[in-house]
Structure formats: structure tokens, C-alpha cells
Scaffold this motif. Sequence first.
Motif, PDB file in Angstrom:
ATOM      1  N   ALA A  17     -32.939 -46.979  10.128  1.00 38.96           N
ATOM      2  CA  ALA A  17     -32.380 -45.715  10.601  1.00 38.96           C
ATOM      3  C   ALA A  17     -32.587 -44.613   9.568  1.00 38.96           C
ATOM      4  N   ALA A  18     -32.360 -43.385  10.022  1.00 40.34           N
ATOM      5  CA  ALA A  18     -32.380 -42.231   9.127  1.00 40.34           C
ATOM      6  C   ALA A  18     -31.410 -41.198   9.686  1.00 40.34           C
ATOM      7  N   ARG A  19     -30.801 -40.422   8.800  1.00 37.97           N
ATOM      8  CA  ARG A  19     -29.880 -39.377   9.224  1.00 37.97           C
ATOM      9  C   ARG A  19     -30.349 -38.048   8.628  1.00 37.97           C
ATOM     10  N   PHE A  20     -30.461 -37.036   9.483  1.00 40.29           N
ATOM     11  CA  PHE A  20     -30.942 -35.715   9.083  1.00 40.29           C
ATOM     12  C   PHE A  20     -29.851 -34.678   9.337  1.00 40.29           C
ATOM     13  N   THR A  21     -29.772 -33.687   8.466  1.00 40.03           N
ATOM     14  CA  THR A  21     -28.851 -32.576   8.652  1.00 40.03           C
ATOM     15  C   THR A  21     -29.581 -31.439   9.361  1.00 40.03           C
ATOM     16  N   HIS A  22     -29.026 -31.019  10.503  1.00 39.91           N
ATOM     17  CA  HIS A  22     -29.657 -29.958  11.280  1.00 39.91           C
ATOM     18  C   HIS A  22     -29.285 -28.590  10.716  1.00 39.91           C
ATOM     19  N   ALA A  23     -30.227 -27.649  10.786  1.00 38.89           N
ATOM     20  CA  ALA A  23     -30.026 -26.321  10.197  1.00 38.89           C
ATOM     21  C   ALA A  23     -28.863 -25.575  10.840  1.00 38.89           C
ATOM     22  N   LYS A  24     -28.578 -25.868  12.115  1.00 44.78           N
ATOM     23  CA  LYS A  24     -27.497 -25.175  12.819  1.00 44.78           C
ATOM     24  C   LYS A  24     -26.191 -25.960  12.802  1.00 44.78           C
ATOM     25  N   GLY A  25     -26.153 -27.008  11.981  1.00 47.24           N
ATOM     26  CA  GLY A  25     -24.932 -27.795  11.853  1.00 47.24           C
ATOM     27  C   GLY A  25     -25.051 -29.144  12.526  1.00 47.24           C
ATOM     28  N   GLY A  26     -24.313 -30.103  11.990  1.00 50.01           N
ATOM     29  CA  GLY A  26     -24.297 -31.435  12.582  1.00 50.01           C
ATOM     30  C   GLY A  26     -25.381 -32.342  12.042  1.00 50.01           C
ATOM     31  N   LYS A  27     -25.286 -33.602  12.454  1.00 52.02           N
ATOM     32  CA  LYS A  27     -26.216 -34.633  12.000  1.00 52.02           C
ATOM     33  C   LYS A  27     -27.002 -35.190  13.180  1.00 52.02           C
ATOM     34  N   VAL A  28     -28.260 -35.559  12.894  1.00 51.37           N
ATOM     35  CA  VAL A  28     -29.111 -36.236  13.869  1.00 51.37           C
ATOM     36  C   VAL A  28     -29.464 -37.597  13.285  1.00 51.37           C
TER      37      VAL A  28
END
Length: 289
Positions: free
Chosen positions: A227-238
Motif C-alpha cells: 500500500a501507499a498513502r498520499f496527501t492530496h493538495a486540497k486536503g485529505g489522504k488517498v
Amino acid sequence: WSKLPVITSTGWLEAVRKQVERCQRAREAGMIQTVGTLFQKFNEDRAEKCPLGEFISCLERLDGADVVRLLIFDRAGAPTQESTLVLLEPEFVDAYASAIVNAAKNDPGGIGSLPEAEVLAGEFVMDDDERLKDKSEEKDLLHFVVGFLLDHELALRDEERPGDSAAKGVNYLVFPSLYTAEMPFPDKIRKAVWWRFTGPVRNFFTVLLARLARHREFSAQEYWKDAARFTHAKGGKVIVLLKEKGTGTAELALGFDDEVPQSAQGALGQFVDWMFMDPKFRSDYRKWQ
């Protein structure tokens, strides 16, 4: 054995081998020469001239024995001809390939990818005494080495799509074997889109992470084995999660925090759909939510 080049005289083979050894010691004409140049030198002072076809067969035998390396750039297997380049010391192929792989290991994104243009320009760390001195020779060799890495599936060529970053149309070399995160993903996904697919599972997963790591709408990344977790520029995690179901079959989840805008969720889902339709992955897939 039936595929080996036919040589009518072992005397020619030994004579060509000795000429190659002389060129390796001399080095004054460079480490890369054309078949035509070597052929002309070989016949220069000989009363009995060697036919071109025989000379080429000898070089092909020596290529098979790792005495020289024929730099064939046509991956479909073009025949050796007078214009074909000959690397007189095949060890340079391994040296450059190792340096490129080591550079990919240091990818700041943590995936193991490099811009192909930088690789072809020789813009990676390598000891000077391991490099070819002639820059034009190095350029020819780097094109061959990149082809070698792609042919042996040690690397995949990934063309940057619109939205991946500020730049467009940039090719990256991605090395799936260098994605070596070992810890399993510790959390659960609450809201996700799922795909079940068949194909080159690990290659798909690694290239997807590489594309998202370059995406202009993401900043911080965390990686696990699956898995991987990314921080979105407009807020929140993907979150991207992979569940392997057997050889060549897996399920992929794209999960979102509530803070990730609906428009971004839809765009990322379409982003993954486009990847599944990419011919290089040859994937059959089914999608659900």
C-alpha cells in the motif's frame, strides 16, 4: 546450436579474435567501432581477404562469447551489417546498467524511477574510471543499455501523462524490483473504489505509485509492502492498497478520506481506469464500489 552463426573456417574466427584483442589493448580508435571499420582494418594487410559475411559471423560468435558486444538498437533483431556498432569491452554494459540501477535506488520518491532523458544524458553518479572517455561513445552505449534494461524487463518505460506533474510528455524508467517496502499496511480502508484485475500485478502497482508520486496534486507519501498513502493538495489522504489473489491476479483499492473533494476522487478513479487500458499492462479488469 543451430542458431549460431556459421563459420566456414575456425582460422578466421581465431584471427578476428586476435585483432579484437589488439584493439582492446590499443584503445587509440576508441572502445566503440563499426563493423565496417574493423573489417577494413582486418583485411588491410592480408593477401587472402576475409569475406564480409564470414567476418560478421565471427563477430557474432565473439558476441555470444562476451568477447565483444554488438550494439543492435533494433529490438526486433536487425541483422548485423557494416554500420553496426561494436563495443570492444562488453564489461561496460554491466558497469553502466549497475550505475543506473543504483541511481534508481536513490530515487527521492522512494519508488525506483528515473527520467529517461537524464539517464540517456549520463546524469547519474558513476566513477569516472568506469565511464567511457568519449562522450559520443557513451551516448551510443547508454541508448543500448536502456534498451537492454527494457528488453530484460529490469525496467519499464512509463510516459508521463497530463496531470502527472507540471511537465508533459516525459518518459520515466521505472524499476519494479526496487520497490522493496516490507511492512504490511496497518490500517483499514473505509471508503474505496475497487478493481479486480489480471496481468503483471507488481509492475502495474509500482508504475501506478510512481505516477501518483509525480502527480502535482500530491505531496507527502508513505509506503508499505502492499500500500501507499498520499496527501492530496486540497486536503485529505488517498490510499492505494493491493491484495494479491494468486499468480497474475489481484484486487486494487483506491481509498479516500472525507476531506478529499468528490471531483478529485472521480478524477483519480478515471486515472486508474486509463492505466488498466494501457496496452503495456495487458490487464483484464472489473470495477466496483
